[in-house]
Design an enzyme around this catalytic site. Structure first.
Site, short mmCIF file in Angstrom:
data_model
loop_
_atom_site.label_atom_id
_atom_site.label_comp_id
_atom_site.label_asym_id
_atom_site.label_seq_id
_atom_site.Cartn_x
_atom_site.Cartn_y
_atom_site.Cartn_z
CB CYS A 33 -0.80 0.04 1.11
SG CYS A 33 -1.53 1.42 1.53
CB CYS A 36 0.22 1.85 4.10
SG CYS A 36 -1.30 1.32 3.94
#
Length: 109
Positions: A33, A36
């Site tokens: 991600c 993230c």
């Protein structure tokens, strides 16, 4: 992972997060991600600044699906603040450090 950032898992989530005496900031993330990874340095800064007052950690949602499912994580990054075993605030997506600090400050007694 920074030394002040804990790793929460399906097996330690209850003891390290839900039963904690202090507020706990949890970053739900996954290695693939991009957002993230963008949020990670902010979480590390928060961990350093609130060391001793707030427990800060991360849950890899790929490796710990039970915790992610139990907390209805459908989008990552999701940051949740737990106090007394309950979710008291949630932030979804990449958040500025000020937003996370405000989340914590609202619940420090």
């Amino acid at each position: 992972m920074a030394e002040n950032v804990m790793e929460f898992t399906d097996s330690n989530f209850e003891s390290d997060v839900l039963s904690a005496g202090e507020p706990v900031l949890v970053d739900f993330w996954a290695p693939w991600c991009g957002p993230c990874r963008m949020l990670a340095p902010t979480v590390e800064q928060i961990a350093d600044e609130y060391s001793g007052r707030v427990r800060v950690g991360k849950v890899n949602t790929d490796e710990n699906p039970a915790v992610a499912s139990k907390h209805n994580i459908s989008s990552i990054p999701t940051v949740m603040l737990f106090k007394g075993g309950e979710v008291v605030e949630t932030s979804i997506g990449v958040a500025p450090k000020e937003k996370l600090s405000t989340m914590i400050d609202n619940h420090l007694s």
